[in-house]
Design an enzyme around this catalytic site. Structure first.
Site, PDB file in Angstrom:
ATOM      1  N   LYS A   1       0.882  -1.189   0.000  1.00 20.85           N
ATOM      2  CA  LYS A   1       0.000   0.000   0.000  1.00 20.85           C
ATOM      3  C   LYS A   1       0.912   1.229   0.000  1.00 20.85           C
ATOM      4  O   LYS A   1       1.432   1.622   1.041  1.00 20.85           O
ATOM      5  CB  LYS A   1      -0.874  -0.018   1.250  1.00 20.85           C
ATOM      6  CG  LYS A   1      -2.215   0.664   1.141  1.00 20.85           C
ATOM      7  CD  LYS A   1      -2.210   2.142   0.861  1.00 20.85           C
ATOM      8  CE  LYS A   1      -1.839   3.004   2.041  1.00 20.85           C
ATOM      9  NZ  LYS A   1      -1.598   4.412   1.625  1.00 20.85           N
TER      10      LYS A   1
ATOM     11  N   GLY B   1       6.645   5.381   8.272  1.00 23.32           N
ATOM     12  CA  GLY B   1       5.820   6.582   8.289  1.00 23.32           C
ATOM     13  C   GLY B   1       5.915   7.257   9.643  1.00 23.32           C
ATOM     14  O   GLY B   1       6.909   7.095  10.365  1.00 23.32           O
ATOM     15  N   SER B   2       4.869   7.970   9.991  1.00 24.71           N
ATOM     16  CA  SER B   2       4.891   8.761  11.226  1.00 24.71           C
ATOM     17  C   SER B   2       4.734   7.874  12.468  1.00 24.71           C
ATOM     18  O   SER B   2       4.185   6.768  12.399  1.00 24.71           O
ATOM     19  CB  SER B   2       3.751   9.774  11.187  1.00 24.71           C
ATOM     20  OG  SER B   2       2.524   9.075  11.077  1.00 24.71           O
TER      21      SER B   2
ATOM     22  N   GLY C   1       2.349   4.703  13.201  1.00 19.62           N
ATOM     23  CA  GLY C   1       3.074   3.512  13.668  1.00 19.62           C
ATOM     24  C   GLY C   1       2.416   2.905  14.912  1.00 19.62           C
ATOM     25  O   GLY C   1       2.267   1.678  15.018  1.00 19.62           O
TER      26      GLY C   1
ATOM     27  N   GLU D   1       9.371   1.721  10.892  1.00 16.93           N
ATOM     28  CA  GLU D   1      10.419   2.742  10.731  1.00 16.93           C
ATOM     29  C   GLU D   1       9.694   4.069  10.823  1.00 16.93           C
ATOM     30  O   GLU D   1       8.954   4.428   9.913  1.00 16.93           O
ATOM     31  CB  GLU D   1      11.101   2.611   9.363  1.00 16.93           C
ATOM     32  CG  GLU D   1      11.841   1.328   9.124  1.00 16.93           C
ATOM     33  CD  GLU D   1      13.100   1.201   9.946  1.00 16.93           C
ATOM     34  OE1 GLU D   1      13.509   2.187  10.587  1.00 16.93           O
ATOM     35  OE2 GLU D   1      13.664   0.098   9.964  1.00 16.93           O
TER      36      GLU D   1
ATOM     37  N   CYS E   1      13.607  11.245   7.105  1.00 15.37           N
ATOM     38  CA  CYS E   1      13.380  10.786   8.482  1.00 15.37           C
ATOM     39  C   CYS E   1      14.650  10.899   9.321  1.00 15.37           C
ATOM     40  O   CYS E   1      14.601  11.185  10.511  1.00 15.37           O
ATOM     41  CB  CYS E   1      12.899   9.349   8.471  1.00 15.37           C
ATOM     42  SG  CYS E   1      13.980   8.301   7.511  1.00 15.37           S
TER      43      CYS E   1
ATOM     44  N   GLU F   1       9.533  16.538  15.185  1.00 11.28           N
ATOM     45  CA  GLU F   1       9.994  16.338  13.805  1.00 11.28           C
ATOM     46  C   GLU F   1       9.236  17.296  12.886  1.00 11.28           C
ATOM     47  O   GLU F   1       8.015  17.194  12.753  1.00 11.28           O
ATOM     48  CB  GLU F   1       9.730  14.891  13.378  1.00 11.28           C
ATOM     49  CG  GLU F   1      10.254  14.590  11.999  1.00 11.28           C
ATOM     50  CD  GLU F   1       9.861  13.204  11.499  1.00 11.28           C
ATOM     51  OE1 GLU F   1       8.680  12.841  11.613  1.00 11.28           O
ATOM     52  OE2 GLU F   1      10.751  12.499  11.005  1.00 11.28           O
TER      53      GLU F   1
END
Ligand code: NAD
Length: 496
Positions: free
Chosen positions: A186, A239-240, A244, A262, A297, A396
């Site tokens: 996806k 992703g974020s 996550g 990750e 990231c 972030e």
């Protein structure tokens, strides 16, 4: 023909790829979105998968898996298919770069020269590694022996972000397939086209139908359905942190599937008073902080620098940042394009405005390049006069924004570096090896650089500690995230 005209010649596939065929969603739904490189063009028609499409894709993947058509192939055969895929990616390198540039606004040149080659290298690295991996055995005894072998998980879901679409996809796809799994990918809704194209290339390379499926769609619909699916045995997500954590919950709510994550980062970049090459430290920082508009990231976005070298460093950093002024995505001279979307632009701008309100000092590169009128671009931004607890220093931003904080001692730098919920990557710059090694041990991250940043290759595991994630992409350790260990214990009866 210029780069944009070249893009216009492409025949773009926008459908999902399920069971070896390009298909529309059962509902016929599609996406529509405004592209960031000019803030005006509307991209429409990409298939938008929903729960019923995910069910169909997972069933196709499971059928392929239970038929053993792929998972029982020897490592050498799997390697050949993946090497053919790498070759096809090489042949279609411009096309993949054009598709990603068009959708995400990042400079075409940066995709073509850096990102797509890295994705191809990753496929080759994993393919070349798989037939050199050994399984293991328990210490042998007279009448018993046991082998411990890696086995595939079954159907694995991959959920990827938009900031480096092909690289992150290949970091996951290659080890997942080489371990014998069937995959449902996806991609992020901001960057689906290259993944859709990759599926066709994989088929051309010899991947059996159903083994690799691509289901574009919104995260909270298609992504959630995949992560909650009871027949999916593993999810690998990038992703974020926010999403996550949801993925972990979905695994708990469904079937305790294997989860690897990750997530975000706020990389500490420590420069001590023992660093002699301040110019180089500033140069490497700007290269890793400002390319791709800081949407990285592992960006070293928190500089912790000894107060005695701060002024020199700031002068160098401002000079270096001029190499990363955003410009037209399709100008083949440009290395930096724009941010991915209006939403991302507003998020980053909000952080900068809040920093100003907070009394932080904001410096922005004032040089400009020509880019389409409404492109969402942000100049390199350096923020000083910051308290380590200010949001701009802790959260972030995912934009070209770096905070620079003076420190009095190296111990203070380590303490501030570790006062973070993140732990992805970091660096220390010091010409005292004892000090550099001590700091590298003490900083809580998955990857620490000494007098460098970001030049690690596929052989180095990549992944964070704390809320930066669980598990590793890259390196032979990545195979562990897509396989399980099975013991076969044998008892041997024979007369004495
Ligand atoms: P995101 O979390 O919003 O989206 C990532 C993916 O998750 C997308 O495919 C999205 O559609 C999907 N998703 C969203 N909601 C979901 C849900 N409820 N269920 C299932 N899937 C869902 O992140 P993003 O904005 O696309 O990417 C930026 C983030 O990714 C940053 O935080 C960045 O640090 C992180 N990132 C980490 C790494 C790494 O290797 N550590 C690499 C790249 C990006």
């Amino acid at each position: 023909m210029n780069v944009f005209q070249e893009f216009q010649q492409l025949n773009i596939e926008k459908k999902a790829f399920i069971n070896g065929k390009y298909v529309e969603a059962v509902s016929g739904a599609t996406f529509e979105k405004v592209l960031s490189y000019n803030g005006e063009t509307i991209l429409s028609g990409i298939t938008r998968c929903e729960k019923e499409d995910i069910d169909i894709a997972v069933d196709a993947a499971l059928d392929a898996y239970t038929s053993r058509i792929w998972c029982d192939k020897s490592p050498t055969v799997k390697k050949k298919v993946l090497l053919r895929l790498a070759l096809l990616m090489e042949e279609h390198r411009r096309e993949l770069a054009l598709l990603d540039a068009y959708e995400t606004g990042r400079a075409f040149r940066n995709y073509y020269e850096d990102s797509i080659p890295k994705a191809i290298d990753a496929v080759r690295y994993f393919a070349e590694s798989v037939d050199k991996l050994y399984d293991s055995a328990v210490p042998a005894r007279e009448r018993d022996a046991a082998i411990i072998k890696r086995v595939s998980l079954g159907v694995v879901g991959l959920i990827t972000p938009w900031n480096d679409p092909m690289v992150v996809t290949c970091w996951k796809l290659a080890p997942a397939l080489l371990m014998g799994n069937s995959v449902v990918l996806k991609p992020a809704e901001q960057s689906s086209l290259s993944a859709i194209r990759l599926a066709g290339l994989a088929k051309e390379a010899g991947m059996p139908d159903g083994v690799f499926n691509v289901v574009p769609g919104y995260g909270e619909i298609a992504g959630e359905a995949l992560a909650l699916h009871p027949k999916v045995r593993g999810i690998s997500f990038t992703g974020s942190c926010f999403v996550g954590k949801k993925i972990l919950q979905y695994a708990g709510q469904s079937n305790m599937k294997r989860v690897t994550l990750e997530c975000g980062g706020k990389g500490p970049y420590i420069v001590t008073d023992k660093c002699r090459n301040i110019k180089r430290a500033a140069q490497v920082l700007s290269e890793n902080m400002f390319y791709n508009q800081g949407q990285i990231c592992s960006a070293p976005s928190r500089v912790l620098i000894h107060q005695s070298v701060m002024n020199e460093f700031m002068d160098e950093l401002k000079k270096e940042s001029r190499r990363f002024i955003p410009g037209d995505t399709f100008d083949s001279e440009n290395v930096v394009g724009c941010v991915v979307s209006k939403e991302q632009y507003e998020k980053v701008q909000h952080y900068i405005d809040d920093a100003k309100k907070n009394g932080n000092k904001v410096w922005q590169c004032d040089e400009k390049k020509v880019h389409p009128e409404h492109a969402f671009c942000i100049p390199p931004t350096i923020i000083t006069n910051v308290n380590p607890l200010d949001p701009i220093a802790r959260e972030e931003v995912f934009g070209p924004v770096v905070t620079v904080i003076p420190i009095k001692t190296t111990e203070e730098a380590v303490q501030i570096a570790n006062e973070s919920e993140y732990g992805l990557a970091g660096a220390v710059w010091s010409d005292d090896l004892n000090e550099a090694y001590m700091v590298s041990n003490a900083v809580e991250v998955g990857l620490m650089h000494i007098n460098s940043y970001g030049n690690d290759d596929n052989s180095a595991p990549f992944g964070g500690v704390k809320q930066s994630g669980v598990g590793k992409d890259k390196s032979v350790y990545a195979f562990d995230d897509f396989s399980d260990k099975k013991t076969i214990w044998m008892h041997i009866e024979y007369p004495r």
